[in-house]
Design a protein around this motif. Structure first.
Motif, PDB file in Angstrom:
ATOM      1  N   ASN A 127       3.155   1.405  -3.644  1.00 49.40           N
ATOM      2  CA  ASN A 127       2.436   1.793  -4.863  1.00 49.40           C
ATOM      3  C   ASN A 127       0.962   1.482  -4.648  1.00 49.40           C
ATOM      4  O   ASN A 127       0.533   0.335  -4.786  1.00 49.40           O
ATOM      5  CB  ASN A 127       2.986   1.030  -6.080  1.00 49.40           C
ATOM      6  CG  ASN A 127       2.464   1.588  -7.388  1.00 49.40           C
ATOM      7  OD1 ASN A 127       1.303   1.945  -7.507  1.00 49.40           O
ATOM      8  ND2 ASN A 127       3.330   1.656  -8.394  1.00 49.40           N
ATOM      9  N   LEU A 128       0.205   2.510  -4.302  1.00 53.05           N
ATOM     10  CA  LEU A 128      -1.197   2.324  -3.953  1.00 53.05           C
ATOM     11  C   LEU A 128      -2.004   1.752  -5.119  1.00 53.05           C
ATOM     12  O   LEU A 128      -2.809   0.842  -4.953  1.00 53.05           O
ATOM     13  CB  LEU A 128      -1.803   3.652  -3.503  1.00 53.05           C
ATOM     14  CG  LEU A 128      -3.279   3.631  -3.098  1.00 53.05           C
ATOM     15  CD1 LEU A 128      -3.507   2.680  -1.933  1.00 53.05           C
ATOM     16  CD2 LEU A 128      -3.737   5.040  -2.734  1.00 53.05           C
ATOM     17  N   GLN A 129      -1.782   2.262  -6.328  1.00 51.85           N
ATOM     18  CA  GLN A 129      -2.543   1.798  -7.482  1.00 51.85           C
ATOM     19  C   GLN A 129      -2.230   0.346  -7.798  1.00 51.85           C
ATOM     20  O   GLN A 129      -3.132  -0.459  -8.058  1.00 51.85           O
ATOM     21  CB  GLN A 129      -2.253   2.680  -8.690  1.00 51.85           C
ATOM     22  CG  GLN A 129      -3.083   2.333  -9.917  1.00 51.85           C
ATOM     23  CD  GLN A 129      -2.828   3.275 -11.078  1.00 51.85           C
ATOM     24  OE1 GLN A 129      -1.953   4.134 -11.005  1.00 51.85           O
ATOM     25  NE2 GLN A 129      -3.590   3.116 -12.145  1.00 51.85           N
ATOM     26  N   ALA A 130      -0.945  -0.008  -7.752  1.00 56.15           N
ATOM     27  CA  ALA A 130      -0.560  -1.390  -8.027  1.00 56.15           C
ATOM     28  C   ALA A 130      -1.117  -2.329  -6.962  1.00 56.15           C
ATOM     29  O   ALA A 130      -1.552  -3.451  -7.271  1.00 56.15           O
ATOM     30  CB  ALA A 130       0.960  -1.505  -8.096  1.00 56.15           C
ATOM     31  N   VAL A 187      -7.030  -2.378   0.340  1.00 52.70           N
ATOM     32  CA  VAL A 187      -6.344  -1.190   0.826  1.00 52.70           C
ATOM     33  C   VAL A 187      -7.091  -0.545   1.992  1.00 52.70           C
ATOM     34  O   VAL A 187      -6.489  -0.154   3.002  1.00 52.70           O
ATOM     35  CB  VAL A 187      -6.164  -0.178  -0.325  1.00 52.70           C
ATOM     36  CG1 VAL A 187      -5.566   1.127   0.191  1.00 52.70           C
ATOM     37  CG2 VAL A 187      -5.286  -0.770  -1.420  1.00 52.70           C
ATOM     38  N   LYS A 188      -8.401  -0.429   1.886  1.00 52.32           N
ATOM     39  CA  LYS A 188      -9.175   0.215   2.952  1.00 52.32           C
ATOM     40  C   LYS A 188      -9.082  -0.571   4.249  1.00 52.32           C
ATOM     41  O   LYS A 188      -8.952   0.012   5.332  1.00 52.32           O
ATOM     42  CB  LYS A 188     -10.634   0.353   2.511  1.00 52.32           C
ATOM     43  CG  LYS A 188     -10.835   1.314   1.345  1.00 52.32           C
ATOM     44  CD  LYS A 188     -12.310   1.434   0.979  1.00 52.32           C
ATOM     45  CE  LYS A 188     -12.502   2.411  -0.176  1.00 52.32           C
ATOM     46  NZ  LYS A 188     -13.937   2.530  -0.561  1.00 52.32           N
ATOM     47  N   VAL A 216       0.834  -1.201   0.000  1.00 53.11           N
ATOM     48  CA  VAL A 216       0.000   0.000   0.000  1.00 53.11           C
ATOM     49  C   VAL A 216       0.865   1.247   0.000  1.00 53.11           C
ATOM     50  O   VAL A 216       0.603   2.217  -0.732  1.00 53.11           O
ATOM     51  CB  VAL A 216      -0.949  -0.014   1.219  1.00 53.11           C
ATOM     52  CG1 VAL A 216      -1.648   1.334   1.373  1.00 53.11           C
ATOM     53  CG2 VAL A 216      -1.979  -1.120   1.070  1.00 53.11           C
ATOM     54  N   THR A 272      -3.866  -1.921  -5.252  1.00 56.80           N
ATOM     55  CA  THR A 272      -5.306  -2.056  -5.505  1.00 56.80           C
ATOM     56  C   THR A 272      -5.574  -3.029  -6.648  1.00 56.80           C
ATOM     57  O   THR A 272      -6.441  -3.906  -6.552  1.00 56.80           O
ATOM     58  CB  THR A 272      -5.921  -0.686  -5.829  1.00 56.80           C
ATOM     59  OG1 THR A 272      -5.655   0.223  -4.753  1.00 56.80           O
ATOM     60  CG2 THR A 272      -7.412  -0.802  -6.037  1.00 56.80           C
ATOM     61  N   LEU A 273      -4.809  -2.885  -7.750  1.00 51.88           N
ATOM     62  CA  LEU A 273      -4.983  -3.773  -8.893  1.00 51.88           C
ATOM     63  C   LEU A 273      -4.582  -5.205  -8.573  1.00 51.88           C
ATOM     64  O   LEU A 273      -5.054  -6.150  -9.210  1.00 51.88           O
ATOM     65  CB  LEU A 273      -4.169  -3.253 -10.076  1.00 51.88           C
ATOM     66  CG  LEU A 273      -4.615  -1.900 -10.652  1.00 51.88           C
ATOM     67  CD1 LEU A 273      -3.656  -1.436 -11.742  1.00 51.88           C
ATOM     68  CD2 LEU A 273      -6.037  -1.987 -11.192  1.00 51.88           C
ATOM     69  N   SER A 274      -3.704  -5.378  -7.578  1.00 47.23           N
ATOM     70  CA  SER A 274      -3.262  -6.721  -7.200  1.00 47.23           C
ATOM     71  C   SER A 274      -4.222  -7.413  -6.252  1.00 47.23           C
ATOM     72  O   SER A 274      -3.981  -8.558  -5.855  1.00 47.23           O
ATOM     73  CB  SER A 274      -1.872  -6.641  -6.557  1.00 47.23           C
ATOM     74  OG  SER A 274      -0.922  -6.092  -7.454  1.00 47.23           O
TER      75      SER A 274
END
Length: 414
Positions: free
Chosen positions: A289-292, A300-301, A286, A294-296
Motif C-alpha cells: 500500500n504505497l499511500q499507507a 518510498v523514493k 511500498v 508514505t503516511l507511515s
C-alpha cells in the motif's frame, strides 16, 4: 459525600490463553508452489526414465541456470515493491562485456576487475532508479529504454564480436566444483560421495530445523496459530530429505558447484533482509500500500532507488558468471534473461499488484523453469514446445494467484 461502587454487569476479563495448534490444513497460496515443483520433478523423472535425477544432470541444472536464479533474487524485490525491470538481460550483457575488456584486453587483475564490474552494475541501477524514484517515470518505460540502450552499449564495447578467454578463477566460479578435502565415503549401492559435501548438507538441514523451530516458538509466544507438531515434523522431514538427496547426488558427481555455494549465501542473506531487516519490511510496505507506506514515514523514493541499485549489482554478478561459463563475453548474451527472471518470480508466488513474494519462492520458480527446460530437452521436445509449456505454466501460476485471492476475499467477506 461518597458514592457506592456501581456494578456494570460486565463479566470479568478472561485471561489470555495461548491458541492451540491449528488442525492439519493446506494453504494453497503458501505451499502450492512447492507441491507443484515436486509434481513436475516426479513427472519428468518418469518421462526421462530417471535421467533427470542423475548426479551429473542435477549439477547441470544448477550450473546452467545459476545466472537466472541470481537475477530472480533481485527481480523478486522489485516486483514485491510493485515495479518491473525489463533491462536485466541487457545489463547482464553490458557488464559481462565490461568484465571481459578489463580482464582480457586491459589485463586488470580479476579481483579488481570484478569489483569495478559490480560498481558499474550499481551505477546502471542507480541511473534507472533515479528516473523511477525521483523523476517519477514508470519503471516499465525506464527499463524498456534501458533494455535498448544497454544492448546498444554492449555492441559498442564489444565491437560486435566476442572477447575471451576469462581467467581461471572466473571460470572456476562459473563452472567449477569444491574440492574433496576429506576424501569419499561409501554409500553402498550409490557408490562413493565426498564427505565434506555430505557434512555441508547435514549442517544445512540442521540449520533449517533450528530456524523453523525458533520461528514456530516465536509464533506461539505471540499467541499465533502454528502447525501441529506432527505436521511440523513432517514438513521439516520432507524438506530435509530433499536437501540431503540433492547433496548426495552432487557429492557423487563432482561435489558442490561453487556457484551453488554463492547462490546459497545470496538466498540466506536476502531472506534475512526481507524477513528481519527494516529495509525488507519497507519493501513489502511500498508494494502492499504505497499511500499507507508514505503516511507511515517510509522513505518510498529511497527504497525504490536502492532496489534498482541492488538489481544492477546482481545483474553484473550474473553477467560475470554467464560470461565465465561461456569463457567469453558476446553481444547476444542475456537475451530474454529478464523474462525468465520475471517468470520465476511470478511462478514462485509474487503478486502482480506487489506486496507479496519470497526469495525462496522466486528460486523455486526459477528451478521449475529449469526443470521444464532440462526435462523437455532430455525427451527431445522441440524448442517451440518448450516455450509453449513455459508460457502455460506462467499463465497458470498467475491465474492461480488471482483465484486464491478472490477465494480468500470471498471467504472473508462472508
Amino acid at each position: 459525600m461518597s458514592t457506592a461502587p456501581t456494578d456494570t454487569g460486565a463479566p470479568p476479563a478472561a485471561p489470555l490463553e495461548v491458541k492451540p495448534p491449528r488442525r492439519i490444513s493446506f494453504n494453497p497460496r503458501q505451499s502450492g508452489i512447492y507441491v507443484a515443483f515436486a509434481l513436475i520433478v516426479v513427472l519428468f523423472s518418469f518421462l526421462t526414465g530417471g535421467a533427470l535425477l542423475e548426479p551429473q544432470n542435477i549439477s547441470n541444472i544448477i550450473v546452467q541456470n545459476s545466472y537466472v536464479l541470481i537475477l530472480a533474487i533481485g527481480m523478486i524485490l522489485i516486483i514485491i515493491a510493485g515495479h518491473i525491470d525489463l533491462s536485466a538481460g541487457s545489463v547482464v550483457a553490458l557488464t559481462g562485456a565490461i568484465a571481459a575488456v578489463l580482464m582480457v584486453n586491459l589485463h586488470v587483475p580479476w579481483p579488481l576487475a570484478l569489483i569495478i564490474t559490480l560498481i558499474a552494475g550499481a551505477a546502471i541501477g542507480a541511473w534507472q532508479g533515479y528516473w523511477i524514484a525521483y523523476f517519477g517515470i514508470p519503471a516499465f518505460i525506464v527499463t524498456l529504454a534501458g533494455m535498448l540502450a544497454f544492448r546498444a552499449l554492449t555492441l559498442s564495447v564489444l565491437g560486435n564480436q566476442g572477447i575471451g578467454p576469462f581467467p581461471d578463477p572466473i571460470r572456476t566460479l562459473s563452472n567449477g566444483f569444491t574440492d574433496g578435502y576429506l576424501g569419499n565415503v561409501a554409500l553402498g549401492p550409490l557408490g562413493g560421495a565426498d564427505l565434506v559435501s555430505l557434512l555441508v548438507g547435514i549442517v544445512a538441514v540442521a540449520g533449517i530445523g533450528v530456524t523453523q523451530w525458533r520461528k514456530r516458538s516465536a509464533r506461539m509466544g505471540y499467541l499465533q496459530e502454528v502447525d501441529p507438531l506432527p505436521l511440523f515434523l513432517l514438513k521439516f522431514g520432507g524438506a530435509g530429505v530433499i536437501v540431503l538427496c540433492v547433496v548426495v547426488q552432487l557429492a557423487r558427481f563432482k561435489n558442490l558447484p561453487w556457484v551453488l555455494v554463492l547462490l546459497t549465501v545470496l538466498v540466506l542473506a536476502y531472506s534475512l533482509v526481507m524477513t528481519r531487516a527494516v529495509f525488507g519490511r519497507h519493501i513489502y510496505a511500498v508494494g502492499g500500500n504505497l499511500q499507507a507506506a508514505t503516511l507511515s514515514g517510509v522513505k518510498v523514493k529511497s527504497v525504490t532507488f536502492w532496489i534498482f541499485v541492488n538489481m544492477g549489482v546482481l545483474a553484473a554478478l550474473a553477467g560475470v558468471i554467464f560470461a565465465g561459463r561461456l569463457n567469453q563475453a558476446g553481444p547476444t548474451a542475456g537475451n530474454a534473461f529478464e523474462l525468465d527472471a520475471i517468470a520465476a518470480a511470478f511462478i514462485g508466488g509474487a503478486a502482480v499488484q506487489g506486496g507479496v513474494g519470497k526469495v525462496v519462492g522466486a528460486i523455486t520458480g526459477g528451478l521449475i523453469m529449469a526443470v521444464i527446460n532440462n526435462g523437455m530437452s532430455l525427451i527431445g521436445a522441440p524448442s517451440e514446445r518448450v516455450m509453449l509449456v513455459k508460457g502455460l505454466v506462467l499463465l497458470a501460476a498467475v491465474a492461480f494467484d488471482v483465484w486464491t485471492k478472490r477465494r480468500t476475499g470471498g471467504l472473508k467477506a462472508g
